[in-house]
Write a protein that holds these residues in place. Structure first.
Motif, PDB file in Angstrom:
ATOM      1  N   GLY A  48       0.758  -1.382   0.074  1.00  0.00           N
ATOM      2  CA  GLY A  48       0.091   0.075  -0.294  1.00  0.00           C
ATOM      3  C   GLY A  48       0.779   1.064  -0.071  1.00  0.00           C
ATOM      4  N   LEU A  49       1.878   1.356   0.898  1.00  0.00           N
ATOM      5  CA  LEU A  49       2.956   2.617   0.757  1.00  0.00           C
ATOM      6  C   LEU A  49       3.598   2.544  -0.546  1.00  0.00           C
ATOM      7  CD1 LEU A  49       4.596   2.203   4.304  1.00  0.00           C
ATOM      8  CD2 LEU A  49       2.416   3.550   3.776  1.00  0.00           C
ATOM      9  N   MET A  50       3.784   1.403  -1.061  1.00  0.00           N
ATOM     10  CA  MET A  50       4.645   1.414  -2.484  1.00  0.00           C
ATOM     11  C   MET A  50       3.551   2.258  -3.710  1.00  0.00           C
ATOM     12  SD  MET A  50       6.403  -2.168  -2.009  1.00  0.00           S
ATOM     13  CE  MET A  50       7.373  -2.275  -3.667  1.00  0.00           C
ATOM     14  N   THR A  51       2.300   2.070  -3.547  1.00  0.00           N
ATOM     15  CA  THR A  51       1.682   2.318  -4.441  1.00  0.00           C
ATOM     16  C   THR A  51       1.335   4.222  -4.514  1.00  0.00           C
ATOM     17  OG1 THR A  51       0.329   0.338  -4.128  1.00  0.00           O
ATOM     18  CG2 THR A  51      -0.734   1.981  -5.294  1.00  0.00           C
ATOM     19  N   ASP A  52       1.528   4.613  -5.874  1.00  0.00           N
ATOM     20  CA  ASP A  52       1.094   5.876  -6.055  1.00  0.00           C
ATOM     21  C   ASP A  52       0.679   6.115  -7.416  1.00  0.00           C
ATOM     22  OD1 ASP A  52       3.185   5.824  -7.728  1.00  0.00           O
ATOM     23  OD2 ASP A  52       4.846   6.420  -6.125  1.00  0.00           O
ATOM     24  N   ASP A  53       0.532   7.292  -7.754  1.00  0.00           N
ATOM     25  CA  ASP A  53      -0.058   7.640  -8.926  1.00  0.00           C
ATOM     26  C   ASP A  53       0.593   7.089 -10.302  1.00  0.00           C
ATOM     27  OD1 ASP A  53      -2.376   8.932  -7.628  1.00  0.00           O
ATOM     28  OD2 ASP A  53      -1.201  10.836  -8.121  1.00  0.00           O
ATOM     29  N   ALA A  54       1.986   6.734 -10.089  1.00  0.00           N
ATOM     30  CA  ALA A  54       2.639   6.398 -11.300  1.00  0.00           C
ATOM     31  C   ALA A  54       2.923   4.726 -11.117  1.00  0.00           C
ATOM     32  CB  ALA A  54       4.190   6.924 -10.962  1.00  0.00           C
ATOM     33  N   THR A  55       2.110   4.202 -10.243  1.00  0.00           N
ATOM     34  CA  THR A  55       2.432   2.809 -10.282  1.00  0.00           C
ATOM     35  C   THR A  55       1.244   1.964 -10.622  1.00  0.00           C
ATOM     36  OG1 THR A  55       3.623   3.097  -8.112  1.00  0.00           O
ATOM     37  CG2 THR A  55       2.814   0.573  -8.245  1.00  0.00           C
ATOM     38  N   THR A  56       1.364   0.998 -11.422  1.00  0.00           N
ATOM     39  CA  THR A  56       0.247  -0.143 -12.004  1.00  0.00           C
ATOM     40  C   THR A  56       0.430  -1.341 -10.985  1.00  0.00           C
ATOM     41  OG1 THR A  56       0.744   0.678 -14.161  1.00  0.00           O
ATOM     42  CG2 THR A  56      -0.430  -1.334 -13.834  1.00  0.00           C
ATOM     43  N   VAL A  57      -0.738  -1.579 -10.403  1.00  0.00           N
ATOM     44  CA  VAL A  57      -0.890  -2.616  -9.736  1.00  0.00           C
ATOM     45  C   VAL A  57      -1.758  -3.778 -10.291  1.00  0.00           C
ATOM     46  CG1 VAL A  57      -1.566  -3.666  -7.393  1.00  0.00           C
ATOM     47  CG2 VAL A  57      -0.862  -1.371  -7.435  1.00  0.00           C
ATOM     48  N   THR A  58      -1.452  -5.008 -10.345  1.00  0.00           N
ATOM     49  CA  THR A  58      -1.846  -6.269 -11.043  1.00  0.00           C
ATOM     50  C   THR A  58      -1.751  -7.293  -9.965  1.00  0.00           C
ATOM     51  OG1 THR A  58      -1.169  -5.531 -13.190  1.00  0.00           O
ATOM     52  CG2 THR A  58      -2.085  -7.858 -12.806  1.00  0.00           C
ATOM     53  N   LEU A  59      -2.848  -7.705  -9.592  1.00  0.00           N
ATOM     54  CA  LEU A  59      -2.806  -9.161  -8.809  1.00  0.00           C
ATOM     55  C   LEU A  59      -2.760 -10.444  -9.701  1.00  0.00           C
ATOM     56  CD1 LEU A  59      -5.844  -8.631  -6.141  1.00  0.00           C
ATOM     57  CD2 LEU A  59      -3.349  -8.254  -5.857  1.00  0.00           C
ATOM     58  N   TRP A  60      -1.962 -11.249  -9.343  1.00  0.00           N
ATOM     59  CA  TRP A  60      -1.504 -12.129 -10.274  1.00  0.00           C
ATOM     60  C   TRP A  60      -2.404 -13.404 -10.036  1.00  0.00           C
ATOM     61  CZ3 TRP A  60       1.993 -16.980  -9.872  1.00  0.00           C
ATOM     62  CH2 TRP A  60       2.168 -17.350 -10.885  1.00  0.00           C
ATOM     63  N   ASP A  61      -3.112 -13.877 -10.917  1.00  0.00           N
ATOM     64  CA  ASP A  61      -4.017 -14.928 -11.045  1.00  0.00           C
ATOM     65  C   ASP A  61      -3.274 -16.535 -11.388  1.00  0.00           C
ATOM     66  OD1 ASP A  61      -3.715 -14.692 -13.503  1.00  0.00           O
ATOM     67  OD2 ASP A  61      -5.804 -14.332 -14.115  1.00  0.00           O
ATOM     68  N   GLY A  62      -2.241 -16.351 -11.828  1.00  0.00           N
ATOM     69  CA  GLY A  62      -1.265 -17.600 -11.947  1.00  0.00           C
ATOM     70  C   GLY A  62      -1.241 -17.887 -13.315  1.00  0.00           C
ATOM     71  N   GLY A  63      -1.658 -16.899 -14.052  1.00  0.00           N
ATOM     72  CA  GLY A  63      -1.617 -17.215 -15.649  1.00  0.00           C
ATOM     73  C   GLY A  63      -0.326 -16.454 -16.191  1.00  0.00           C
ATOM     74  N   THR A  64      -0.583 -15.893 -17.388  1.00  0.00           N
ATOM     75  CA  THR A  64       0.521 -15.192 -18.104  1.00  0.00           C
ATOM     76  C   THR A  64       1.168 -14.229 -17.471  1.00  0.00           C
ATOM     77  OG1 THR A  64      -0.480 -16.192 -20.277  1.00  0.00           O
ATOM     78  CG2 THR A  64       1.376 -14.433 -20.480  1.00  0.00           C
ATOM     79  N   VAL A  65       2.391 -14.128 -17.346  1.00  0.00           N
ATOM     80  CA  VAL A  65       2.778 -12.599 -16.684  1.00  0.00           C
ATOM     81  C   VAL A  65       3.164 -11.652 -17.597  1.00  0.00           C
ATOM     82  CG1 VAL A  65       4.228 -14.236 -14.917  1.00  0.00           C
ATOM     83  CG2 VAL A  65       5.449 -13.522 -16.984  1.00  0.00           C
ATOM     84  N   PRO A  66       3.251 -10.277 -17.083  1.00  0.00           N
ATOM     85  CA  PRO A  66       3.648  -9.433 -18.111  1.00  0.00           C
ATOM     86  C   PRO A  66       4.760  -9.243 -19.055  1.00  0.00           C
ATOM     87  CG  PRO A  66       2.808  -8.491 -15.941  1.00  0.00           C
ATOM     88  CD  PRO A  66       2.993  -9.944 -15.626  1.00  0.00           C
TER      89      PRO A  66
END
Length: 723
Positions: free
Chosen positions: A672-690
């Motif tokens: 939560g502290l690492m997240t700011d307006d410049a951060t994209t957050v993705t919860l990984w579902d076990g599928g293909t990675v970015p």
């Protein structure tokens, strides 16, 4: 030499150092290696499989042999796990029927009939005197013949092994990572650092060594290699002397110092003299370990070296011939005199001590102005306090919001736990909230930009490792206080031990508690079968190693908490035994298989604590009906012998309640502290990675991450702690 240390890389990083050698067609050998790994719950990553396939088959086979030995030990598959009841978990008898059968067999034996009749006449029979009790009645091979092969399932654990760099590069990187750790390492971590430091003494060194115990281990390697040790406090010298003697560099346990060679004596005295000459105030650290300094003085003979007079001052302080007032003592005098303002001013010169004293200072303040002064001092020195201490104080202040009357849990460096009533006055809410806001801002300032943050949801409730001693060596092990999901219908605990020299009896048990922490039932050698599951049978001697298991059907569990524990009934302690470890497995439905199946193992941890009762973790049923593991890594003192689950029910329940009600700072908080307006957050579902670089935080590194990604898994979770 490099091959000898390769297992450290595999265990700590789940990477296999890239084997060199001639190119060839190793594809068949690589696939066979992969298949063998899968039987133990491991698998080669795509990149590692491709690399091995391009090598000569002989190189692949050599790598496979070393790696298979390592991973089987990681999961506990390097030993033979037998069970007393050959069909376990099927056909486990009722406890009293089983005991009666053992008595009947003893009466049928001419050698034991008279003694058994004598015991029966007194109304009490010692089970350990019955020839059929406590010892395997069949061989390991005979036990295997009673169990069908396990059918692979999608829910089985499959831990990926990734391609590393050259062996030397991997060892150097691991050494630098452990040496520069911002949190103390556990005993196993320190031991591995010692081996790596000796190997890497002439190679690249860390720019900073924040933890003093790490510095002592590295200084020993430097001393052995002929390099000057890194010393900037008098206690650094004392720790190094303990390291030379093979003792405890944490200084928590007494070390028997031995006679030192003259070159070592000169090095220690010269270093001590230089430290005190540069900062005479550091003599104030001597009284904290006065007796150890006296004993070291007897080995160093400082009177023989008049050219180092400042070193002699250290031992004069230890003997009481010279006074050196410590900062702690001066602060105590000021607080005793009621001069809080002066105490805070003095503590500002030691920011870490000021932070550790905040609770007491705020409770000691008599006016709003004094409380405001304490908070203001903390805000001013916060940038100079280590990230680990800032996080520890942040967690402490959060939990101080609880109502009074709660239980305090005290856990020492070695995992020994005890509880007490919390009789402290509350921390005033306005100051507490102001400090929490300031600490959050300070931590947010220190954290690096995450860019694209990819998070495994199962990692969000993993506790931040504020100390490496809050965990244990093993596979799938998380820091104390972590919560992790438990998916499966059948939960199976196991313990294995092998005695060193005398008969040793460990007893695996499981205590079941309701929502109010009241006992529902238990499974142990005194209660082999309940509606929830079964115990594999009591083994009372382990010259060749012994195992015990408990099987639980989670859907049938009455209650809210399951607390597995290992009790030492007789013999060697956890630290004396040749080997001892605990773990748990998860299976689906009515799957067959052996009592121990490595690819169903979710966690295996070493048992190396100081008590006679081990509490590795507990299982909690949430309001949603789902089970989660709560990691404990605790030891109770227990009794010298005959420890049983029935005897420690109240203690375990009280301790569990205190730990469940305490909230730890977790990955969720830091993310939560690492997240700011410049951060994209993705919860990984076990599928293909970015496709691009990410900051990945999860329980295991996925296959196919971009090579420039920053990866944080339980093996290097300490890297999340800011400087």
């Amino acid at each position: 030499m490099v091959h000898r240390l390769d297992p450290l890389v595999v265990r700590h990083t789940h990477r296999v150092p890239a084997p060199g050698g001639p190119a060839g067609d190793g594809a068949v050998a690589a696939r066979q290696f992969d298949a063998a790994l899968m039987s133990a719950g491991f698998k080669l990553s795509t990149e590692l499989l491709e690399h091995l396939s391009g090598l000569a088959a002989s190189r692949v086979v050599g790598t496979a042999q070393r790696t298979l030995r390592t991973v089987r030990e990681m999961v506990g598959d390097h030993v033979r796990h037998n069970v007393y009841f050959v069909d376990f978990p099927a056909n486990v008898p009722d406890t009293y029927d089983f005991w009666t059968r053992c008595v009947a067999q003893a009466l049928a034996d001419d050698a034991t009939r008279a003694g058994t009749l004598q015991q029966l006449s007194t109304g009490v029979v010692n089970l350990l005197t019955l020839p059929s009790y406590g010892h395997y009645q069949h061989t390991w091979a005979e036990m295997l013949a009673h169990h069908d092969e396990l059918i692979a399932a999608a829910g089985d654990r499959m831990t990926l092994l990734h391609l590393g760099g050259t062996p030397e590069d991997e060892l150097s990187a691991l050494y630098l990572a452990l040496a520069a750790s911002r949190t103390p390492l556990g005993e196993d971590g320190l031991r591995d650092l010692r081996d790596l430091a000796g190997h890497c003494a002439d190679g690249p060194q860390p720019e900073e060594i924040p933890v003093r115990e790490n510095r002592a281990v590295i200084n020993l390697a430097r001393l052995t290699a002929g390099h000057d040790p890194l010393l900037d406090t008098v206690t650094d010298v004392l720790r190094l002397a303990c390291a030379v003697a093979g003792g405890d560099v944490t200084l928590q346990e007494p070390t028997r110092l031995r006679t030192l060679p003259r070159p070592v004596r000169r090095t220690l005295l010269a270093g001590l003299d230089a430290v005190v000459a540069a900062a005479p105030a550091k003599l104030a650290d001597v009284p904290a370990h006065r007796e150890m300094w006296k004993r070291l003085g007897e080995r160093l003979h400082p009177h023989e070296y008049p050219r180092w007079p400042h070193a002699a001052d250290v031992f004069a302080v230890a003997r009481g011939e010279k006074t050196a007032r410590s900062l702690d003592g001066r602060v105590e005098e000021l607080l005793a005199d009621g001069d809080l303002t002066a105490a805070v001013a003095l503590l500002r010169t030691a920011p870490g001590k000021l932070f550790r004293s905040l609770d007491r200072l705020l409770r000691s303040a008599r006016t709003p102005d004094e409380r405001a002064a304490v908070v203001a001092a903390a805000e001013q020195v916060a940038p100079d306090v280590s990230g680990r201490v800032v996080l520890s104080v942040r967690e402490h202040l959060h939990n101080r919001a609880r109502e009074t009357g709660a239980r305090r849990v005290f856990v020492n460096r070695r995992g020994r736990a005890q509880t007490a009533d919390d009789t402290r006055r509350p921390v005033p809410a306005p100051e507490r909230e102001r400090l929490i806001t300031a600490l959050d801002a300070e931590l947010r300032r220190r954290l690096p930009a995450a860019g694209h943050l990819l998070i495994d949801p199962d990692a969000l409730d993993v506790a931040l490792p504020l100390s490496g001693r809050a965990t244990a060596a093993g596979l799938g092990v998380l820091p104390r206080g972590s919560l992790s999901p438990v998916e499966g219908e059948l939960l199976r605990f196991f313990v294995y031990w092998k005695q060193t020299g005398r008969s040793t009896d460990y007893d695996l048990s499981a205590l079941l508690l309701d929502a109010r922490y009241t006992t529902v039932t238990w499974l142990s050698y005194t209660n082999l079968r309940e509606k929830e599951g079964a115990h594999s049978g009591d083994v009372t001697d382990a010259p060749e190693g012994a195992s015990e298991f408990i099987d639980l059907r989670l859907g049938a569990v009455r209650g809210t908490y399951i607390v597995p524990q290992v009790n030492i009934y007789a013999g060697e302690g956890f630290e004396e035994a040749e080997e001892s470890f605990f773990g748990f497995m998860l299976r689906e439905g009515e799957r067959k298989g052996r009592p121990f199946e490595p690819r169903t193992v979710r966690m295996k941890s070493e048992l190396r604590g100081p008590g006679r009762v081990a509490l590795p973790l507990a299982f909690l049923r949430g309001s949603d009906g789902r089970w989660r593991a709560k990691w404990l890594h605790l030891y109770l003192r227990g009794e010298p012998s005959a420890n049983r689950v029935e005897g420690n029910r109240v203690t375990v329940a009280t301790l569990l309640r205190g730990l469940v009600e305490r909230e730890q700072l977790t990955v969720r908080y830091l993310a939560g502290l690492m997240t700011d307006d410049a951060t994209t957050v993705t919860l990984w579902d076990g599928g293909t990675v970015p496709a691009g670089p990410v900051t990945y935080i999860g329980l295991e590194r996925p296959d196919g991450l971009h090579p420039r990604s920053r990866v944080v898994t339980p093996e290097n979770l300490r890297d999340l702690i800011p400087a």
